[in-house]
Write a protein that holds these residues in place. Sequence first.
Motif, short mmCIF file in Angstrom:
data_model
loop_
_atom_site.label_atom_id
_atom_site.label_comp_id
_atom_site.label_asym_id
_atom_site.label_seq_id
_atom_site.Cartn_x
_atom_site.Cartn_y
_atom_site.Cartn_z
N GLY A 42 91.37 47.17 60.95
CA GLY A 42 92.71 46.69 60.66
C GLY A 42 92.77 45.50 59.73
O GLY A 42 93.76 44.77 59.71
N ASP A 65 92.83 45.90 56.61
CA ASP A 65 93.64 46.43 55.52
C ASP A 65 94.26 47.74 56.02
O ASP A 65 93.82 48.27 57.04
CB ASP A 65 92.74 46.67 54.29
CG ASP A 65 93.54 46.63 52.98
OD1 ASP A 65 94.80 46.67 53.05
OD2 ASP A 65 92.92 46.56 51.92
N LEU A 75 96.58 53.09 63.87
CA LEU A 75 96.62 51.86 63.06
C LEU A 75 97.69 51.90 61.98
O LEU A 75 97.99 50.87 61.37
CB LEU A 75 95.25 51.61 62.43
CG LEU A 75 94.23 50.87 63.28
CD1 LEU A 75 92.88 50.81 62.59
CD2 LEU A 75 94.70 49.45 63.60
N ASN A 110 101.14 51.68 60.40
CA ASN A 110 102.36 50.98 60.79
C ASN A 110 102.25 50.29 62.15
O ASN A 110 103.22 50.17 62.88
CB ASN A 110 103.56 51.94 60.85
CG ASN A 110 103.76 52.65 59.53
OD1 ASN A 110 103.64 52.05 58.47
ND2 ASN A 110 104.05 53.94 59.59
N SER A 120 101.91 47.46 65.03
CA SER A 120 102.38 46.09 65.22
C SER A 120 101.17 45.16 65.31
O SER A 120 100.04 45.62 65.51
CB SER A 120 103.19 46.00 66.51
OG SER A 120 102.33 46.27 67.60
N ARG A 121 101.41 43.85 65.21
CA ARG A 121 100.31 42.88 65.34
C ARG A 121 99.62 43.04 66.68
O ARG A 121 98.41 42.92 66.79
CB ARG A 121 100.84 41.44 65.21
CG ARG A 121 101.27 41.08 63.84
CD ARG A 121 100.45 40.02 63.12
NE ARG A 121 99.00 40.01 63.31
CZ ARG A 121 98.11 40.39 62.39
NH1 ARG A 121 98.47 40.87 61.25
NH2 ARG A 121 96.83 40.28 62.63
N ASP A 122 100.41 43.32 67.72
CA ASP A 122 99.84 43.49 69.06
C ASP A 122 98.83 44.62 69.11
O ASP A 122 97.75 44.47 69.69
CB ASP A 122 100.96 43.80 70.08
CG ASP A 122 101.61 42.54 70.57
OD1 ASP A 122 101.18 41.45 70.11
OD2 ASP A 122 102.54 42.64 71.39
N VAL A 177 97.21 45.91 66.57
CA VAL A 177 96.03 45.54 65.77
C VAL A 177 95.12 44.60 66.59
O VAL A 177 93.90 44.75 66.60
CB VAL A 177 96.45 44.88 64.43
CG1 VAL A 177 95.23 44.38 63.67
CG2 VAL A 177 97.22 45.88 63.57
N THR A 178 95.73 43.66 67.31
CA THR A 178 94.94 42.75 68.16
C THR A 178 94.18 43.53 69.23
O THR A 178 93.00 43.28 69.48
CB THR A 178 95.86 41.71 68.82
OG1 THR A 178 96.57 41.03 67.79
CG2 THR A 178 95.07 40.69 69.63
N GLN A 179 94.87 44.49 69.86
CA GLN A 179 94.21 45.31 70.89
C GLN A 179 93.04 46.09 70.30
O GLN A 179 91.97 46.15 70.89
CB GLN A 179 95.20 46.29 71.51
CG GLN A 179 96.15 45.65 72.50
CD GLN A 179 97.35 46.54 72.79
OE1 GLN A 179 97.33 47.73 72.50
NE2 GLN A 179 98.39 45.97 73.36
N ARG A 225 91.29 45.33 67.69
CA ARG A 225 90.20 44.41 67.34
C ARG A 225 89.38 44.01 68.56
O ARG A 225 88.19 43.73 68.45
CB ARG A 225 90.74 43.17 66.65
CG ARG A 225 91.19 43.53 65.24
CD ARG A 225 91.31 42.33 64.35
NE ARG A 225 91.78 42.74 63.04
CZ ARG A 225 92.60 42.04 62.29
NH1 ARG A 225 93.02 40.86 62.69
NH2 ARG A 225 92.99 42.50 61.11
#
Length: 233
Positions: free
Chosen positions: A51, A53, A67, A69, A71-73, A75-77, A79
Amino acid sequence: MIQLFHVTKIYQDSDAPALSDVSLSVEKSEFVFLTGPSGAGKTTLLRLLYGADVCTRGQILMAGRNLQNASRDVVTQVRRDVGVVFQDFKLIATRTVFDNVGLALEVRGLRRVEVETRVKAVLNEVGLIHRAHAMPRRLSGGEQQRVALARALVSNPRILICDEPTGNLDHALSLEVMGILEKAAMRGAAVVCATHDEGLLRQHKHRVLALDRGRLVSDRRGAFDRAADLVSG
Ligand SMILES: Nc1ncnc2c1ncn2[C@@H]1O[C@H](COP(=O)(O)OP(=O)(O)OP(=O)(O)O)[C@@H](O)[C@H]1O
Ligand SMILES: [Mg+2]
């Protein structure tokens, strides 16, 4: 664990796609090499997987999470499920080896004693326990690379992504690092390892995905995979 559907990546100000219609999947406990000449798109593909890019077209699912569209959440999960060894290590210059490795656990809220136990165990595994209190700039390239590997492994990620993890190592250390990555796969991680080291590909009979100018040009099953197929009928 990793699924790509028709993934295309076109960087801004560039006409040729860095990745072009790539579809593939990698299962739990699978070890996969990603190879191809310089500029083929290896790093681009790995960056999409954690995530860093987003792809221009297509879809990427990581441990079931989309991945595209995201959300930040999300992407954090994602990662948190992914351990990454970057081509240029990306160690924090102002923190010791110990702190570089432990940070991933601290942000997860683990207790200090547990952080200490796990960091020590993983530094032992990569043969760097004696450098725990050194600053990264005092280490050789190969030592920094192994710190980066320790940092990726310490959280026991379900997915491990490595960009040329043996690039700075001599033969003996390369073997050691490969052994550590293979052990992570045996414990259940999906491991994707970018390399253009032909010797490594020959010695370790894993599945090999080959990119050329952004296209997936071959997907060669490893000898071990075939043996496993025979056993399972
Ligand atoms: N941030 C960027 N902006 C524009 N173009 C880029 C960017 N990053 C990579 N590229 C281009 O995308 C293509 C693929 O690059 P990438 O870094 O993925 O290759 P690679 O296979 O990892 O190469 P190497 O083996 O040298 O590490 C190259 O043509 C490169 O110039
Ligand atoms: Mg690269």
